[in-house]
Scaffold this motif. Structure first.
Motif, PDB file in Angstrom:
ATOM      1  N   PRO A 136      33.528  49.834  41.821  1.00 13.69           N
ATOM      2  CA  PRO A 136      34.482  50.349  42.083  1.00 13.69           C
ATOM      3  C   PRO A 136      35.265  51.355  42.955  1.00 13.69           C
ATOM      4  O   PRO A 136      36.578  51.212  42.097  1.00 13.69           O
ATOM      5  N   THR A 137      35.564  50.369  44.181  1.00 15.73           N
ATOM      6  CA  THR A 137      36.287  50.814  44.482  1.00 15.73           C
ATOM      7  C   THR A 137      37.148  49.611  44.883  1.00 15.73           C
ATOM      8  O   THR A 137      38.786  49.600  45.075  1.00 15.73           O
ATOM      9  N   PHE A 138      36.704  48.631  44.676  1.00  9.72           N
ATOM     10  CA  PHE A 138      37.865  47.198  45.598  1.00  9.72           C
ATOM     11  C   PHE A 138      38.205  46.217  43.811  1.00  9.72           C
ATOM     12  O   PHE A 138      38.877  45.976  44.241  1.00  9.72           O
ATOM     13  N   GLY A 139      37.637  46.409  42.949  1.00 10.93           N
ATOM     14  CA  GLY A 139      37.750  46.251  41.792  1.00 10.93           C
ATOM     15  C   GLY A 139      36.521  44.898  41.306  1.00 10.93           C
ATOM     16  O   GLY A 139      35.544  44.608  42.004  1.00 10.93           O
ATOM     17  N   PRO A 140      37.314  43.674  40.761  1.00  7.59           N
ATOM     18  CA  PRO A 140      37.020  42.498  40.739  1.00  7.59           C
ATOM     19  C   PRO A 140      35.944  41.856  42.247  1.00  7.59           C
ATOM     20  O   PRO A 140      36.903  41.752  42.574  1.00  7.59           O
ATOM     21  N   MET A 141      34.700  41.392  42.131  1.00 10.81           N
ATOM     22  CA  MET A 141      34.195  40.751  43.746  1.00 10.81           C
ATOM     23  C   MET A 141      33.423  39.136  42.935  1.00 10.81           C
ATOM     24  O   MET A 141      32.805  39.840  42.126  1.00 10.81           O
ATOM     25  N   LEU A 142      34.166  38.532  43.104  1.00 11.60           N
ATOM     26  CA  LEU A 142      33.705  37.164  43.010  1.00 11.60           C
ATOM     27  C   LEU A 142      32.669  36.823  43.663  1.00 11.60           C
ATOM     28  O   LEU A 142      32.892  37.018  45.592  1.00 11.60           O
ATOM     29  N   ILE A 164      36.801  39.648  47.267  1.00  8.17           N
ATOM     30  CA  ILE A 164      37.690  40.684  46.274  1.00  8.17           C
ATOM     31  C   ILE A 164      39.368  39.976  45.696  1.00  8.17           C
ATOM     32  O   ILE A 164      39.992  38.923  46.061  1.00  8.17           O
ATOM     33  N   ALA A 165      38.465  39.958  43.823  1.00 10.98           N
ATOM     34  CA  ALA A 165      39.470  38.840  43.173  1.00 10.98           C
ATOM     35  C   ALA A 165      40.626  39.997  43.077  1.00 10.98           C
ATOM     36  O   ALA A 165      41.103  40.931  43.331  1.00 10.98           O
ATOM     37  N   PRO A 166      41.935  38.909  43.132  1.00 11.86           N
ATOM     38  CA  PRO A 166      42.456  37.772  42.508  1.00 11.86           C
ATOM     39  C   PRO A 166      42.373  36.883  44.418  1.00 11.86           C
ATOM     40  O   PRO A 166      42.734  37.825  45.778  1.00 11.86           O
ATOM     41  N   VAL A 167      41.826  35.547  44.200  1.00 17.12           N
ATOM     42  CA  VAL A 167      41.837  34.947  45.556  1.00 17.12           C
ATOM     43  C   VAL A 167      43.012  33.619  45.168  1.00 17.12           C
ATOM     44  O   VAL A 167      43.013  33.406  43.854  1.00 17.12           O
ATOM     45  N   PHE A 195      41.602  40.463  32.527  1.00 20.45           N
ATOM     46  CA  PHE A 195      40.476  41.202  32.252  1.00 20.45           C
ATOM     47  C   PHE A 195      39.357  41.749  32.852  1.00 20.45           C
ATOM     48  O   PHE A 195      38.389  41.599  32.552  1.00 20.45           O
ATOM     49  N   PRO A 196      39.940  43.605  33.067  1.00 18.77           N
ATOM     50  CA  PRO A 196      39.793  43.947  33.724  1.00 18.77           C
ATOM     51  C   PRO A 196      38.405  44.674  32.915  1.00 18.77           C
ATOM     52  O   PRO A 196      37.466  45.410  33.506  1.00 18.77           O
ATOM     53  N   GLU A 197      38.451  44.618  31.519  1.00 19.50           N
ATOM     54  CA  GLU A 197      37.063  45.009  30.539  1.00 19.50           C
ATOM     55  C   GLU A 197      36.338  44.287  31.032  1.00 19.50           C
ATOM     56  O   GLU A 197      34.286  44.677  30.710  1.00 19.50           O
ATOM     57  N   ILE A 198      36.036  43.093  31.860  1.00 17.01           N
ATOM     58  CA  ILE A 198      34.695  42.432  31.937  1.00 17.01           C
ATOM     59  C   ILE A 198      34.240  43.385  33.080  1.00 17.01           C
ATOM     60  O   ILE A 198      34.729  43.488  34.133  1.00 17.01           O
ATOM     61  N   GLU A 199      33.059  43.400  33.126  1.00 17.14           N
ATOM     62  CA  GLU A 199      32.534  44.490  34.060  1.00 17.14           C
ATOM     63  C   GLU A 199      31.081  43.697  35.592  1.00 17.14           C
ATOM     64  O   GLU A 199      31.019  43.496  36.239  1.00 17.14           O
TER      65      GLU A 199
END
Length: 149
Positions: A59-65, A84-87, A133-137
């Protein structure tokens, strides 16, 4: 909820047919309203190094790979790296070379080295995917890749 949708080490046509029927029966019992369009068959690979690549939306950083060696290495050693994406290419390579078990990928004791450039490419593509695709959780790929990763 588990559906029993993956069957491994099938040897002949009869086992494939039985596995298909098991999958269809299991899903129809657990999700009676599901509309199934078929199944996918793939050859089971042997050899190589199993890797894990995943993502969770923080929720804070967004997509974490997440990247690491899969199987027992993830279960026992918890040897993974996050970014943190994007990388970019450097960050993707750092994810790979930063795990403790990296020497297994680099080729140890005469083993063939893994295709690190291909792993970097996969991480970059997944990074783009989750940003586009930010809808990917969340998701996880735990795979023994082709060509002896």
């Amino acid at each position: 909820m588990r559906f029993g949708g993956i069957k491994l080490s099938l040897i002949n046509a009869a086992e494939v047919k039985d596995a298909y029927q098991d999958i269809m029966d299991s899903i129809s019992k657990k999700l009676p309203d599901a509309s199934l369009k078929g199944v996918q068959l793939q050859p089971m690979l042997s050899g190589g190094k199993e890797v894990i690549l995943g993502m969770v939306h923080d929720p804070t950083f967004g997509p974490m790979l997440m990247f690491g060696l899969g199987g027992i290495y993830i279960e026992i050693l918890k040897d993974i790296r996050f970014a943190i994406a994007p990388v970019d290419e450097r960050e993707a390579r750092d994810m790979i070379t930063g795990i403790k078990t990296y020497p297994l990928l680099a080729g140890i004791r005469g083993e063939k080295p893994s295709d690190i450039d291909a792993l970097v490419d996969i991480i970059l593509r997944v990074s783009s995917l989750v940003c586009d695709f930010p809808e990917i959780e969340e998701f996880e790929i735990n795979q023994k890749p082709y060509d002896g990763f």
